[in-house]
Design a protein around this motif. Structure first.
Motif, mmCIF file in Angstrom:
data_model
loop_
_atom_site.group_PDB
_atom_site.id
_atom_site.type_symbol
_atom_site.label_atom_id
_atom_site.label_comp_id
_atom_site.label_asym_id
_atom_site.label_seq_id
_atom_site.Cartn_x
_atom_site.Cartn_y
_atom_site.Cartn_z
ATOM 1 N N ILE A 1 -22.190 -58.329 -27.547
ATOM 2 C CA ILE A 1 -21.613 -59.721 -27.917
ATOM 3 C C ILE A 1 -20.518 -59.484 -26.697
ATOM 4 C CG2 ILE A 1 -21.844 -59.510 -30.283
ATOM 5 C CD1 ILE A 1 -19.123 -58.391 -30.442
ATOM 6 N N ASP A 2 -19.779 -60.817 -26.571
ATOM 7 C CA ASP A 2 -18.924 -61.170 -25.575
ATOM 8 C C ASP A 2 -17.746 -60.543 -26.008
ATOM 9 O OD1 ASP A 2 -16.731 -62.807 -23.917
ATOM 10 O OD2 ASP A 2 -18.877 -63.132 -23.141
ATOM 11 N N ILE A 3 -17.100 -59.773 -24.893
ATOM 12 C CA ILE A 3 -15.835 -58.956 -24.900
ATOM 13 C C ILE A 3 -14.748 -59.591 -25.114
ATOM 14 C CG2 ILE A 3 -15.071 -59.052 -22.508
ATOM 15 C CD1 ILE A 3 -15.128 -55.750 -22.593
ATOM 16 N N GLY B 1 -10.902 -55.829 -14.633
ATOM 17 C CA GLY B 1 -9.783 -55.274 -15.725
ATOM 18 C C GLY B 1 -10.335 -55.058 -17.270
ATOM 19 N N VAL B 2 -11.384 -54.605 -17.554
ATOM 20 C CA VAL B 2 -11.821 -54.593 -18.957
ATOM 21 C C VAL B 2 -11.071 -53.152 -19.547
ATOM 22 C CG1 VAL B 2 -13.583 -53.808 -20.546
ATOM 23 C CG2 VAL B 2 -14.042 -55.404 -18.573
ATOM 24 N N GLU B 3 -10.366 -53.728 -20.672
ATOM 25 C CA GLU B 3 -9.334 -52.644 -21.333
ATOM 26 C C GLU B 3 -9.944 -51.762 -22.266
ATOM 27 O OE1 GLU B 3 -7.702 -55.854 -20.667
ATOM 28 O OE2 GLU B 3 -6.432 -54.895 -19.171
ATOM 29 N N ILE B 4 -11.469 -52.167 -22.798
ATOM 30 C CA ILE B 4 -12.015 -51.407 -23.884
ATOM 31 C C ILE B 4 -13.105 -50.666 -23.516
ATOM 32 C CG2 ILE B 4 -13.437 -52.016 -25.834
ATOM 33 C CD1 ILE B 4 -12.357 -54.724 -26.261
ATOM 34 N N LYS B 5 -13.165 -49.399 -23.805
ATOM 35 C CA LYS B 5 -13.993 -48.526 -23.245
ATOM 36 C C LYS B 5 -14.771 -48.007 -24.492
ATOM 37 C CE LYS B 5 -10.850 -46.929 -19.684
ATOM 38 N NZ LYS B 5 -9.692 -46.855 -19.656
ATOM 39 N N LYS B 6 -15.594 -46.877 -24.201
ATOM 40 C CA LYS B 6 -16.741 -46.343 -25.006
ATOM 41 C C LYS B 6 -16.054 -45.577 -26.191
ATOM 42 C CE LYS B 6 -21.003 -43.842 -25.176
ATOM 43 N NZ LYS B 6 -21.985 -43.173 -24.385
ATOM 44 N N VAL C 1 -20.885 -50.560 -22.899
ATOM 45 C CA VAL C 1 -19.806 -51.552 -22.409
ATOM 46 C C VAL C 1 -20.465 -51.945 -20.876
ATOM 47 C CG1 VAL C 1 -17.498 -52.205 -21.398
ATOM 48 C CG2 VAL C 1 -17.615 -50.715 -23.256
ATOM 49 N N LEU C 2 -20.538 -53.299 -20.710
ATOM 50 C CA LEU C 2 -20.959 -53.710 -19.431
ATOM 51 C C LEU C 2 -19.907 -54.792 -18.962
ATOM 52 C CD1 LEU C 2 -24.618 -54.984 -20.513
ATOM 53 C CD2 LEU C 2 -23.914 -52.891 -19.588
ATOM 54 N N PRO C 3 -19.105 -53.966 -18.345
ATOM 55 C CA PRO C 3 -17.869 -54.441 -17.810
ATOM 56 C C PRO C 3 -18.282 -55.704 -16.642
ATOM 57 C CG PRO C 3 -18.036 -52.422 -16.643
ATOM 58 C CD PRO C 3 -19.077 -52.515 -17.702
ATOM 59 N N LYS C 4 -19.430 -55.760 -16.099
ATOM 60 C CA LYS C 4 -19.518 -56.737 -14.976
ATOM 61 C C LYS C 4 -20.112 -58.100 -15.562
ATOM 62 C CE LYS C 4 -20.307 -53.860 -11.051
ATOM 63 N NZ LYS C 4 -21.503 -53.311 -9.956
ATOM 64 N N GLU C 5 -20.926 -57.977 -16.619
ATOM 65 C CA GLU C 5 -21.042 -59.037 -17.461
ATOM 66 C C GLU C 5 -20.049 -59.343 -18.555
ATOM 67 O OE1 GLU C 5 -23.438 -56.522 -17.303
ATOM 68 O OE2 GLU C 5 -24.528 -57.267 -15.421
ATOM 69 N N GLY C 6 -19.152 -58.774 -18.887
ATOM 70 C CA GLY C 6 -18.395 -59.063 -19.886
ATOM 71 C C GLY C 6 -18.749 -58.983 -21.226
ATOM 72 N N ARG C 7 -19.684 -58.102 -21.537
ATOM 73 C CA ARG C 7 -20.309 -57.903 -22.592
ATOM 74 C C ARG C 7 -20.087 -56.601 -23.371
ATOM 75 N NH1 ARG C 7 -22.286 -62.542 -24.329
ATOM 76 N NH2 ARG C 7 -24.296 -61.907 -25.124
ATOM 77 N N ILE C 8 -20.289 -56.368 -24.530
ATOM 78 C CA ILE C 8 -20.007 -54.904 -25.374
ATOM 79 C C ILE C 8 -20.795 -54.896 -26.502
ATOM 80 C CG2 ILE C 8 -18.207 -56.057 -26.787
ATOM 81 C CD1 ILE C 8 -16.367 -53.691 -26.541
#
Length: 112
Positions: free
Chosen positions: A73-75, A3-8, A29-36
């Motif tokens: 950086i971490d999301i 459920g990552v709410e931040i998108k490109k 955005v890398l949703p599986k790693e939780g990085r942005i």
């Protein structure tokens, strides 16, 4: 990270870390790693040598020197900036009549 709410191309504000307070556009955005990756935030300098190979015209294929690049950086360290109220906010959701799920601002209630 489900459920990552931040998108490109979203506008975000960095809430913690060395770049706290800066805002920028999301580049990757890398949703599986939780990085942005945010434009203009968490920049590092890399010293790069010119490769030995040259093109047919005699010019170098890659520029040498000090190159700045953005790091991930971490999301959890960023918050989405609302377009209407201009404040960093958490993301809420609402379902429209036709069944679409829309992201909403938790502070002013506007659609994101």
């Amino acid at each position: 990270m489900p459920g990552v709410e931040i998108k490109k191309d979203d506008e975000v504000k960095v809430m913690s870390g060395k770049d706290r307070g800066r805002t920028g556009r999301v580049v990757n955005v890398l949703p599986k790693e939780g990085r942005i990756m945010v434009e203009g935030v968490a920049r590092s300098k890399r010293h790069q040598r010119a490769p030995g190979k040259r093109s047919r015209s005699g010019s170098q294929l890659q520029q040498a020197g000090i190159i700045e690049r953005e790091l991930f950086i971490d999301i959890s360290n960023v918050q989405l900036v609302c377009k209407t109220c201009g404040q960093p906010t958490r993301v809420g959701h609402r379902v429209t009549d036709d069944g679409k799920k829309i992201r909403t601002c938790r502070k002013c209630g506007a659609d994101l």
